[in-house]
Design an enzyme around this catalytic site. Structure first.
Site, PDB file in Angstrom:
ATOM      1  N   ASP A  18       4.587  -1.397 -13.774  1.00 37.22           N
ATOM      2  CA  ASP A  18       4.658  -2.076 -12.476  1.00 37.22           C
ATOM      3  C   ASP A  18       3.353  -1.832 -11.726  1.00 37.22           C
ATOM      4  OD1 ASP A  18       6.770  -3.252 -10.332  1.00 37.22           O
ATOM      5  OD2 ASP A  18       5.410  -1.844  -9.340  1.00 37.22           O
ATOM      6  N   TYR A  23      -2.648  -2.148  -5.344  1.00 39.57           N
ATOM      7  CA  TYR A  23      -2.788  -0.793  -5.912  1.00 39.57           C
ATOM      8  C   TYR A  23      -4.198  -0.575  -6.489  1.00 39.57           C
ATOM      9  CZ  TYR A  23       2.382  -1.092  -5.961  1.00 39.57           C
ATOM     10  OH  TYR A  23       3.701  -1.275  -5.640  1.00 39.57           O
ATOM     11  N   LYS A  48       1.881  -8.104  -8.443  1.00 40.43           N
ATOM     12  CA  LYS A  48       2.396  -8.647  -7.170  1.00 40.43           C
ATOM     13  C   LYS A  48       1.313  -9.355  -6.365  1.00 40.43           C
ATOM     14  CE  LYS A  48       5.400  -4.587  -7.061  1.00 40.43           C
ATOM     15  NZ  LYS A  48       4.539  -3.463  -7.481  1.00 40.43           N
ATOM     16  N   HIS A  81       4.924  -9.551  -2.791  1.00 44.84           N
ATOM     17  CA  HIS A  81       5.025  -8.144  -2.393  1.00 44.84           C
ATOM     18  C   HIS A  81       5.821  -7.940  -1.099  1.00 44.84           C
ATOM     19  CE1 HIS A  81       2.570  -4.310  -3.421  1.00 44.84           C
ATOM     20  NE2 HIS A  81       3.736  -3.955  -2.930  1.00 44.84           N
TER      21      HIS A  81
HETATM   22  N1  LIG Z   1       7.234  -3.229  -4.000  1.00 45.67           N
HETATM   23  C1  LIG Z   1       6.822  -2.291  -3.178  1.00 45.67           C
HETATM   24  O1  LIG Z   1       6.615  -2.530  -1.997  1.00 45.67           O
HETATM   25  C2  LIG Z   1       6.624  -0.887  -3.689  1.00 45.67           C
HETATM   26  C3  LIG Z   1       6.425   0.168  -2.784  1.00 45.67           C
HETATM   27  C4  LIG Z   1       6.269   1.467  -3.292  1.00 45.67           C
HETATM   28  C5  LIG Z   1       6.310   1.664  -4.664  1.00 45.67           C
HETATM   29  N2  LIG Z   1       6.484   0.619  -5.519  1.00 45.67           N
HETATM   30  C6  LIG Z   1       6.509   0.821  -6.998  1.00 45.67           C
HETATM   31  O2  LIG Z   1       7.425   1.850  -7.310  1.00 45.67           O
HETATM   32  C7  LIG Z   1       6.802   2.860  -8.090  1.00 45.67           C
HETATM   33  C8  LIG Z   1       7.391   4.215  -7.773  1.00 45.67           C
HETATM   34  O3  LIG Z   1       7.419   4.450  -6.402  1.00 45.67           O
HETATM   35  P1  LIG Z   1       6.569   5.607  -5.655  1.00 45.67           P
HETATM   36  O4  LIG Z   1       5.378   5.966  -6.426  1.00 45.67           O
HETATM   37  O5  LIG Z   1       6.419   5.139  -4.257  1.00 45.67           O
HETATM   38  O6  LIG Z   1       7.565   6.812  -5.560  1.00 45.67           O
HETATM   39  P2  LIG Z   1       8.504   7.677  -6.549  1.00 45.67           P
HETATM   40  O7  LIG Z   1       8.475   7.168  -7.941  1.00 45.67           O
HETATM   41  O8  LIG Z   1       9.791   7.775  -5.828  1.00 45.67           O
HETATM   42  O9  LIG Z   1       7.827   9.120  -6.460  1.00 45.67           O
HETATM   43  C9  LIG Z   1       6.558   9.401  -6.946  1.00 45.67           C
HETATM   44  C10 LIG Z   1       6.213  10.824  -6.521  1.00 45.67           C
HETATM   45  O10 LIG Z   1       7.110  11.747  -7.121  1.00 45.67           O
HETATM   46  C11 LIG Z   1       6.386  12.702  -7.890  1.00 45.67           C
HETATM   47  N3  LIG Z   1       7.178  12.946  -9.120  1.00 45.67           N
HETATM   48  C12 LIG Z   1       7.365  12.091 -10.144  1.00 45.67           C
HETATM   49  N4  LIG Z   1       8.178  12.614 -11.065  1.00 45.67           N
HETATM   50  C13 LIG Z   1       8.520  13.854 -10.630  1.00 45.67           C
HETATM   51  C14 LIG Z   1       9.304  14.891 -11.164  1.00 45.67           C
HETATM   52  N5  LIG Z   1       9.937  14.756 -12.331  1.00 45.67           N
HETATM   53  N6  LIG Z   1       9.424  16.035 -10.461  1.00 45.67           N
HETATM   54  C15 LIG Z   1       8.794  16.192  -9.263  1.00 45.67           C
HETATM   55  N7  LIG Z   1       8.024  15.237  -8.702  1.00 45.67           N
HETATM   56  C16 LIG Z   1       7.875  14.068  -9.376  1.00 45.67           C
HETATM   57  C17 LIG Z   1       5.049  12.066  -8.171  1.00 45.67           C
HETATM   58  O11 LIG Z   1       4.031  13.033  -8.249  1.00 45.67           O
HETATM   59  P3  LIG Z   1       3.040  13.146  -9.537  1.00 45.67           P
HETATM   60  O12 LIG Z   1       2.432  11.773  -9.756  1.00 45.67           O
HETATM   61  O13 LIG Z   1       2.061  14.179  -9.112  1.00 45.67           O
HETATM   62  O14 LIG Z   1       3.912  13.546 -10.682  1.00 45.67           O
HETATM   63  C18 LIG Z   1       4.830  11.222  -6.925  1.00 45.67           C
HETATM   64  O15 LIG Z   1       4.299  12.007  -5.866  1.00 45.67           O
HETATM   65  C19 LIG Z   1       5.303   2.743  -7.712  1.00 45.67           C
HETATM   66  O16 LIG Z   1       4.484   3.253  -8.724  1.00 45.67           O
HETATM   67  C20 LIG Z   1       5.163   1.245  -7.541  1.00 45.67           C
HETATM   68  O17 LIG Z   1       4.948   0.645  -8.823  1.00 45.67           O
HETATM   69  C21 LIG Z   1       6.664  -0.648  -5.049  1.00 45.67           C
END
Ligand SMILES: NC(=O)c1ccc[n+]([C@@H]2O[C@H](COP(=O)([O-])OP(=O)(O)OC[C@H]3O[C@@H](n4cnc5c(N)ncnc54)[C@H](OP(=O)(O)O)[C@@H]3O)[C@@H](O)[C@H]2O)c1
Length: 246
Positions: A18, A23, A48, A81
């Protein structure tokens, strides 16, 4: 960093990437996928449309730019998005064209609440295949009307920030439940999303966590524990919050 993360993910069996123009990592993803031995047709790539590219011609141009950076002829899913007021219907028409031209195999939306989805359905030929919204136990109830409406219209739900960007991984209710299953709270949140049949896209840059986050297919969460999790709502929005978006 992005290239390494993609390689670790592919090694661990992930096949869904994704990304988004905003990004600024489409180029690195394209390079990592080109380097990998995994055939293109086995990988599902989402990108997106960014807000400042909304509008008919600019949407088509933005997708071409993304495809160029990704070194691809098509993306599997192209998402709007954010529901930019005044432009979203026109942008959607361009996305319908991208679909018929084969540049996107599916088109969908992101951060659309029920009213945005309804407006789109009432004014479009093609329904979104997907609505990608922030989903975790900490905002599930708040978003339930949107979830139900999407389901009634066969729109798949995709859960972004399923790990609450790391903010709630030490929540005591979550820790107690995850301990009971011998799982980490991250695995437990990902499993919660799967139990709800959400497509789930956790992010990590670290190899051990990428592997950990994929180890969620050897257990399921009992109904009574799902009910406890579903009750943890606190209207959490870890990034932007579309709840009141016009
Ligand atoms: N459509 C939208 O508007 C939108 C908005 C936000 C996100 N997204 C998408 O959703 C994806 C995921 O969302 P997100 O990055 O916001 O948040 P997330 O997946 O909820 O959390 C990511 C965070 O959690 C940490 N983490 C990951 N696995 C872990 C584990 N097993 N134990 C402890 N900490 C852990 C990561 O740190 P480390 O990297 O240091 O492991 C990072 O800081 C994004 O990559 C993006 O593709 C879309």
């Amino acid at each position: 960093m992005t290239r390494n993360a993609v390689h670790y993910a592919l090694q661990a069996g992930y096949r869904h990437i994704d990304t988004a123009k905003i990004y600024a990592n489409e180029q690195d993803i394209g390079q990592a996928l080109a380097e990998s031995k995994v055939p293109r047709e086995e990988i599902f790539v989402t990108t997106k449309l960014w807000n400042t590219d909304q509008g008919y011609d600019s949407t088509l141009h933005a997708l071409d730019e993304s495809l160029n950076k990704l070194q691809m002829d098509y993306v599997d899913l192209y998402l709007m998005h954010w529901p930019v007021k005044g432009l979203r219907l026109e942008s959607w028409k361009a996305m319908e064209k991208a679909l018929s031209d084969g540049k996107a195999r599916a088109i969908g939306v992101s951060n659309f609440m029920k009213r945005h989805v309804k407006e789109l359905i009432d004014n479009s030929k093609i329904l979104p295949a997907v609505n990608q919204i922030e989903l975790s136990p900490f905002n599930y109830l708040q978003r339930k009307a949107t979830i139900d409406f999407c389901r009634e219209n066969d729109i798949a739900l995709e859960a972004y920030s399923p790990l609450t960007k790391g903010r709630k991984l030490d929540d005591s209710n979550l820790v107690t439940l995850a301990d009971k299953y011998g799982k980490t709270t991250a695995q437990f949140l990902i499993r919660w999303a799967l139990e709800h049949e959400f497509i789930v896209i956790p992010k990590s840059s670290k190899q051990d966590r990428i592997v950990e986050n994929a180890s969620v297919f050897d257990f399921s969460i009992a109904k009574e524990d799902m009910e406890v999790l579903d009750g943890l709502n606190e209207n959490l929005a870890t990034g932007w919050d579309p709840t009141d978006a016009p």
